[in-house]
Design a protein around this motif. Structure first.
Motif, PDB file in Angstrom:
ATOM      1  N   GLY A 182     -29.152  -0.012  -0.715  1.00 29.67           N
ATOM      2  CA  GLY A 182     -27.806   0.051  -0.189  1.00 29.67           C
ATOM      3  C   GLY A 182     -26.688   0.052  -1.209  1.00 29.67           C
ATOM      4  N   LEU A 183     -27.000   0.145  -2.491  1.00 31.03           N
ATOM      5  CA  LEU A 183     -25.967   0.137  -3.529  1.00 31.03           C
ATOM      6  C   LEU A 183     -25.486   1.554  -3.816  1.00 31.03           C
ATOM      7  CD1 LEU A 183     -27.424  -2.473  -6.048  1.00 31.03           C
ATOM      8  CD2 LEU A 183     -25.542  -2.797  -4.424  1.00 31.03           C
ATOM      9  N   GLU A 184     -24.166   1.712  -3.945  1.00 32.24           N
ATOM     10  CA  GLU A 184     -23.574   3.012  -4.224  1.00 32.24           C
ATOM     11  C   GLU A 184     -22.470   2.861  -5.264  1.00 32.24           C
ATOM     12  OE1 GLU A 184     -24.122   4.997   0.213  1.00 32.24           O
ATOM     13  OE2 GLU A 184     -22.129   4.284  -0.413  1.00 32.24           O
ATOM     14  N   GLY A 185     -22.413   3.802  -6.192  1.00 35.26           N
ATOM     15  CA  GLY A 185     -21.307   3.880  -7.134  1.00 35.26           C
ATOM     16  C   GLY A 185     -20.477   5.118  -6.832  1.00 35.26           C
ATOM     17  N   PHE A 186     -19.156   5.042  -7.061  1.00 30.37           N
ATOM     18  CA  PHE A 186     -18.324   6.190  -6.684  1.00 30.37           C
ATOM     19  C   PHE A 186     -17.066   6.291  -7.548  1.00 30.37           C
ATOM     20  CE2 PHE A 186     -16.953   2.665  -3.934  1.00 30.37           C
ATOM     21  CZ  PHE A 186     -15.580   2.666  -4.133  1.00 30.37           C
ATOM     22  N   VAL A 187     -16.487   7.479  -7.526  1.00 30.10           N
ATOM     23  CA  VAL A 187     -15.161   7.756  -8.083  1.00 30.10           C
ATOM     24  C   VAL A 187     -14.259   8.113  -6.911  1.00 30.10           C
ATOM     25  CG1 VAL A 187     -13.805   9.232  -9.593  1.00 30.10           C
ATOM     26  CG2 VAL A 187     -16.137   8.580 -10.256  1.00 30.10           C
ATOM     27  N   ARG A 188     -13.042   7.596  -6.925  1.00 29.82           N
ATOM     28  CA  ARG A 188     -12.148   7.767  -5.758  1.00 29.82           C
ATOM     29  C   ARG A 188     -10.746   8.159  -6.203  1.00 29.82           C
ATOM     30  NH1 ARG A 188     -11.015   3.082  -1.145  1.00 29.82           N
ATOM     31  NH2 ARG A 188      -8.939   3.791  -0.512  1.00 29.82           N
ATOM     32  N   LEU A 189     -10.177   9.141  -5.495  1.00 31.26           N
ATOM     33  CA  LEU A 189      -8.793   9.557  -5.712  1.00 31.26           C
ATOM     34  C   LEU A 189      -8.037   9.450  -4.398  1.00 31.26           C
ATOM     35  CD1 LEU A 189      -6.515  10.931  -7.393  1.00 31.26           C
ATOM     36  CD2 LEU A 189      -7.446  13.130  -6.610  1.00 31.26           C
ATOM     37  N   ASP A 190      -6.913   8.714  -4.410  1.00 28.94           N
ATOM     38  CA  ASP A 190      -6.039   8.596  -3.239  1.00 28.94           C
ATOM     39  C   ASP A 190      -4.685   9.201  -3.575  1.00 28.94           C
ATOM     40  OD1 ASP A 190      -8.176   7.045  -2.455  1.00 28.94           O
ATOM     41  OD2 ASP A 190      -6.946   5.480  -1.548  1.00 28.94           O
ATOM     42  N   LYS A 191      -4.186  10.048  -2.664  1.00 28.78           N
ATOM     43  CA  LYS A 191      -2.867  10.680  -2.862  1.00 28.78           C
ATOM     44  C   LYS A 191      -2.024  10.439  -1.631  1.00 28.78           C
ATOM     45  CE  LYS A 191       0.249  13.497  -4.671  1.00 28.78           C
ATOM     46  NZ  LYS A 191       1.316  13.305  -3.664  1.00 28.78           N
ATOM     47  N   GLY A 192      -0.876   9.791  -1.818  1.00 29.92           N
ATOM     48  CA  GLY A 192       0.034   9.551  -0.711  1.00 29.92           C
ATOM     49  C   GLY A 192       0.916  10.751  -0.436  1.00 29.92           C
ATOM     50  N   PHE A 193       1.259  10.945   0.846  1.00 32.46           N
ATOM     51  CA  PHE A 193       2.172  11.998   1.247  1.00 32.46           C
ATOM     52  C   PHE A 193       3.528  11.443   1.677  1.00 32.46           C
ATOM     53  CE2 PHE A 193      -1.924  14.224   2.603  1.00 32.46           C
ATOM     54  CZ  PHE A 193      -2.045  14.855   1.368  1.00 32.46           C
ATOM     55  N   THR A 194       3.570  10.172   2.002  1.00 32.14           N
ATOM     56  CA  THR A 194       4.813   9.555   2.471  1.00 32.14           C
ATOM     57  C   THR A 194       5.784   9.361   1.316  1.00 32.14           C
ATOM     58  OG1 THR A 194       3.589   8.367   4.172  1.00 32.14           O
ATOM     59  CG2 THR A 194       5.778   7.544   3.642  1.00 32.14           C
ATOM     60  N   ASP A 195       7.058   9.700   1.533  1.00 27.89           N
ATOM     61  CA  ASP A 195       8.103   9.439   0.548  1.00 27.89           C
ATOM     62  C   ASP A 195       8.419   7.943   0.590  1.00 27.89           C
ATOM     63  OD1 ASP A 195      10.235   9.401  -1.154  1.00 27.89           O
ATOM     64  OD2 ASP A 195      11.391  10.927  -0.107  1.00 27.89           O
ATOM     65  N   ILE A 196       7.978   7.216  -0.439  1.00 27.30           N
ATOM     66  CA  ILE A 196       8.078   5.757  -0.445  1.00 27.30           C
ATOM     67  C   ILE A 196       9.520   5.282  -0.265  1.00 27.30           C
ATOM     68  CG2 ILE A 196       7.614   3.662  -1.776  1.00 27.30           C
ATOM     69  CD1 ILE A 196       5.519   5.291  -3.306  1.00 27.30           C
ATOM     70  N   TYR A 197      10.471   5.991  -0.906  1.00 23.44           N
ATOM     71  CA  TYR A 197      11.873   5.551  -0.881  1.00 23.44           C
ATOM     72  C   TYR A 197      12.766   6.486  -0.057  1.00 23.44           C
ATOM     73  CZ  TYR A 197      10.120   2.666  -4.674  1.00 23.44           C
ATOM     74  OH  TYR A 197       9.384   1.775  -5.428  1.00 23.44           O
ATOM     75  N   ARG A 198      12.174   7.304   0.796  1.00 17.78           N
ATOM     76  CA  ARG A 198      12.908   8.179   1.718  1.00 17.78           C
ATOM     77  C   ARG A 198      13.979   9.021   1.011  1.00 17.78           C
ATOM     78  NH1 ARG A 198      12.635   3.273   4.948  1.00 17.78           N
ATOM     79  NH2 ARG A 198      11.264   3.570   6.753  1.00 17.78           N
ATOM     80  N   GLY A 199      13.620   9.586  -0.128  1.00 17.51           N
ATOM     81  CA  GLY A 199      14.526  10.477  -0.844  1.00 17.51           C
ATOM     82  C   GLY A 199      15.670   9.797  -1.555  1.00 17.51           C
ATOM     83  N   ALA A 200      15.584   8.479  -1.744  1.00 17.75           N
ATOM     84  CA  ALA A 200      16.703   7.731  -2.337  1.00 17.75           C
ATOM     85  C   ALA A 200      16.547   7.510  -3.842  1.00 17.75           C
ATOM     86  CB  ALA A 200      16.859   6.378  -1.639  1.00 17.75           C
ATOM     87  N   THR A 201      15.604   8.179  -4.498  1.00 18.46           N
ATOM     88  CA  THR A 201      15.488   8.052  -5.955  1.00 18.46           C
ATOM     89  C   THR A 201      16.693   8.709  -6.627  1.00 18.46           C
ATOM     90  OG1 THR A 201      14.166  10.076  -6.006  1.00 18.46           O
ATOM     91  CG2 THR A 201      12.977   8.006  -5.894  1.00 18.46           C
ATOM     92  N   GLU A 202      16.881   8.407  -7.920  1.00 20.42           N
ATOM     93  CA  GLU A 202      18.066   8.887  -8.637  1.00 20.42           C
ATOM     94  C   GLU A 202      18.239  10.397  -8.546  1.00 20.42           C
ATOM     95  OE1 GLU A 202      15.805   6.751  -9.876  1.00 20.42           O
ATOM     96  OE2 GLU A 202      16.656   5.498 -11.455  1.00 20.42           O
TER      97      GLU A 202
END
Length: 222
Positions: A182-202
């Motif tokens: 039952g042991l597994e090793g893996f590589v994982r990539l997560d990419k968010g689509f949500t604008d964390i600051y709702r377009g309020a960056t500089e």
């Protein structure tokens, strides 16, 4: 008449053989942990966090029947998971580094596919997982903006943080290798689509979470 006992024994043997072929799959459960590098794209080029995630999951088999009495080996699973996920980065400002660290209760739901492995050990497999995820922020550890001497930069960051989005949507992709027990090793990539600051960056850019890591699963034997 003498042949009847032989016919009966033959039928019993056939039914017993078919019974041994039947192997219905059941849901499995496990624990997952990984260490990843997390950063925020579109937010001024800060340095990322190297932090862990830990969670639990279920593997629900999607099974096809090949004949009246037998099932094909299961290769495809639906894998809902719930985990404590740490994200964010450290932002470089004119007055020094400021932390923008965010922790989430994260729920990815994967489609998981096993294929035959490389025969390094008996019964090994390689697998791929992909699916959407949703995260709910539970901890915000943002630096003290009062320490930023530049007024314009301080006010800009203040406006950015006031527009923080508590919910995050994204996609997670995993590739791994399954060992016995039952042991597994893996590589994982997560990419968010949500604008964390709702377009309020500089500069008005979309700020998204992204993380890349390595980890292990343990599918608990039953």
């Amino acid at each position: 008449m003498k042949a009847l006992p032989l016919v009966f024994l033959t039928l019993i043997a056939g039914m017993s053989a078919n019974a041994q072929i039947v192997k219905k799959a059941y849901p499995e459960y496990g624990i997952s942990a990984n260490v990843h590098y997390s950063t925020i794209t579109g937010f001024g080029g800060g340095s990322g966090r190297i932090v862990p995630d830990i969670g639990v999951f279920a593997q629900i088999p999607i099974q096809t029947r090949s004949s009246l009495y037998s099932y094909n080996p299961v290769h495809l699973y639906i894998v809902p998971q719930i985990e404590y996920s740490m994200r964010g980065e450290t932002r470089e400002t004119k007055s020094g580094d400021v932390n923008f660290h965010y922790n989430y209760i994260n729920i990815p739901i994967y489609a998981k596919y096993y294929i035959k492995g490389f025969n390094i050990v008996k019964g090994d497999k390689i697998f791929a997982m992909v699916g959407p995820e949703i995260g709910f922020n539970v901890v915000k550890n943002e630096g003290d903006l009062a320490n930023i001497s530049d007024t314009e930069e301080r006010m800009s960051l203040k406006n950015t943080l006031e527009n923080f989005n508590e919910i995050s949507f994204g996609v997670s992709v995993v590739g791994g290798y399954s060992f016995p027990f039952g042991l597994e090793g893996f590589v994982r990539l997560d990419k968010g689509f949500t604008d964390i600051y709702r377009g309020a960056t500089e500069d008005g850019a979309r700020a998204n979470h992204i993380k890349l890591g390595v980890g292990i699963n343990w599918v608990i034997p039953y």
